[in-house]
Design a protein around this motif. Sequence first.
Motif, mmCIF file in Angstrom:
data_model
loop_
_atom_site.group_PDB
_atom_site.id
_atom_site.type_symbol
_atom_site.label_atom_id
_atom_site.label_comp_id
_atom_site.label_asym_id
_atom_site.label_seq_id
_atom_site.Cartn_x
_atom_site.Cartn_y
_atom_site.Cartn_z
ATOM 1 N N HIS B 5 -3.270 -1.871 -3.361
ATOM 2 C CA HIS B 5 -1.999 -2.106 -2.539
ATOM 3 C C HIS B 5 -0.869 -2.753 -3.308
ATOM 4 C CE1 HIS B 5 0.408 0.317 0.333
ATOM 5 N NE2 HIS B 5 0.735 -0.445 0.574
ATOM 6 N N THR B 17 9.287 4.425 2.519
ATOM 7 C CA THR B 17 8.029 4.280 2.671
ATOM 8 C C THR B 17 6.960 4.962 1.451
ATOM 9 O OG1 THR B 17 5.627 5.543 3.637
ATOM 10 C CG2 THR B 17 7.806 7.293 3.641
ATOM 11 N N SER B 19 4.108 5.489 1.122
ATOM 12 C CA SER B 19 2.548 6.772 1.360
ATOM 13 C C SER B 19 2.742 7.803 1.088
ATOM 14 C CB SER B 19 2.192 6.349 2.749
ATOM 15 O OG SER B 19 1.734 7.378 3.438
ATOM 16 N N THR B 22 2.501 10.075 4.641
ATOM 17 C CA THR B 22 3.770 10.023 5.504
ATOM 18 C C THR B 22 4.718 10.784 5.234
ATOM 19 O OG1 THR B 22 3.417 7.132 6.181
ATOM 20 C CG2 THR B 22 4.666 7.973 7.216
#
Lengths: 290, 348
Positions: B5, B17, B19, B22
Amino acid sequence: MDFLLLLISAGLVSGAAYGMIAMGFALIYKATGVVNFAQGELVMLTAYVAFSIAGAVDLGFWSLLAVTVPIAMAIGLTLERIFIRPMLGEPAFAIVMVTIGLAVILRGVTIMIWGPDPLDFAAGLSREVITLGPIPFYPAQLYAIGCLAILVGLAYGFLRYTRVGIAMRAVAANETAALLMGVSVKRIHAVAWSLSSAIAAVAGILFAANFKLGPDMWFQGLRSFPALILGGLDSLIGAAIGGLIIGVVETLAQGYLGQGLREIAGFVVIVVILMVRPYGLFGARDIERV
Amino acid sequence: MRTGHFKESYGELVALTDSSVTRAWVGLLVVALLLLPLVAGNYGLSLATAAMITVVGAVGLNLLTGMTGLISVGQSGFLAIGAYTNALLLADYKWPLLASLPASGIVAGVLSLLVGVPSLRLKGLYLAITTLAFAFIVNHVILYAEGLTHGPNGVFLPNASLLGIDVSRDRPLYFLVLAVTILVVLAVLNIKRTRIGRAFLAIRDHDIAARVMGVDLVRYKLLAFVISSFLVGIAGALLSLQIRFVNVDVFGLILSIEALAVIILGGLGSTAGAILGAVFLSMLPELIRIAFSTFGSTQSVTYTTYVYEIRGIAYGVVIVVFLRFKPDGLIGLWRDVRRYWTNWPLAY
């Protein structure tokens, strides 16, 4: 001239109530560094307790006070133990928020026990008018001013001459140093809460006898903030004097400037004081250095 | 091949974000909210509308109290200003809603300078008390300036319409509030990743240090007040559209306390937390009502007699319990749960 005197005397009476409530605030702030937003609710709750006692047994004013004050102190101790003690060491903001939460809880509980209607409560005082010079007084009004004077005297003596009072001033000055000198800070906090509740009881009984005993009495706690700020957050005697001044300012604003200004006169004073002299008349100056 | 990451540019570092999970969940939530009117009745819809209005207000207050660290107990005053501006512009001056809605925010924002200026000198408790005083003064001015505000009589809102759609009915109002809520949340999330947002966080953490680092305290504190009050004013305007009758009694001090309860419950400083807290606390009265009605008729009678007291006690208990046991709020609880399952079974 009579109108002015009348306004001033009415102002002194409501100011005495503000002063007593503000002294309760100041005591807790001095010892614990937290403004207890539930002070108004304590005043209301103890006044209702006194009402119930007066309904059960027929007592005069002083004996009613003598019965109510210990109960109020017990209430204060209990609340401190349950709500405030576990928060020891948390940031002041969190503790202040807890007192706000406590305030809402106490308000709801009081109304659920005693009902939402205002009650008539004479607190063992007669209602014959006494005339001093040109001004008529109810006995309850004179008692309010007298009790404020007594409380100021007791507070002065307590903080200056008793062991606990001196310890309390030490905690106020520097909590860590006081702890190292063997002062039990926890116990001082508990003492502050119980004494503050005792003051709240006196204030509550006299306020109820002078004005009314209703579920909106908690609001007097917020109405007393101007007195507290004017006197300086951590000065008990300042709070009493601030209360008298705010009371007179309010009635004068109402009498000469117009109806409706009474409620906000105090808050306008707050904004002005905070701009000009944030530590009030008698408060300790907080100097911030990098 | 990308392993682990890591971030390769500054833009990635401040992205909302990174992700996709998400993103997918948020998308799903928005779709669910868009489809809600198909399944929910009028009552459920008005509950959802009220919850979203609370979200707007809570996000606004969170920007001031959670992000910038300026405690305000007076946001009910700005809510009142927003609601009254919207109601009066619609009812007395016949403005279109498209103009009155932003105007309510702007009026609240400009008036917030009145509190913002003293706030430059005051911190913590003193600021809280000043804002409290402001809220009282606002309510009294509204009550006594009868020529402008109808005083104690309150204001009835006419049927307002936006782009030809009558928003006084439940469904259009729901969509209007949903649109505003999404805009507000996006705006606040984006403010947080700009210089302004970082300046707010710096002021909260240590204002003197922030000043040394080149953050203009006067400018950013006032900006926090103005943005927050703008959002709260918008929430007030939406509230006035929902309740249809604006009166001083609606904007009691209890509202400010509820608002603080919302952001404490959600988790101070977190926008997602403010949203969670707002939704949870708006549903709390409903939960209590259901709880009381399941316990039989005598309890329901107690509930209807003391509805405000019971709600008040519930708010108080929520504030006290969360501060005592979970100072990070619901969002902290969520993080803990997530971390627990990420590391499971090696919980630490």
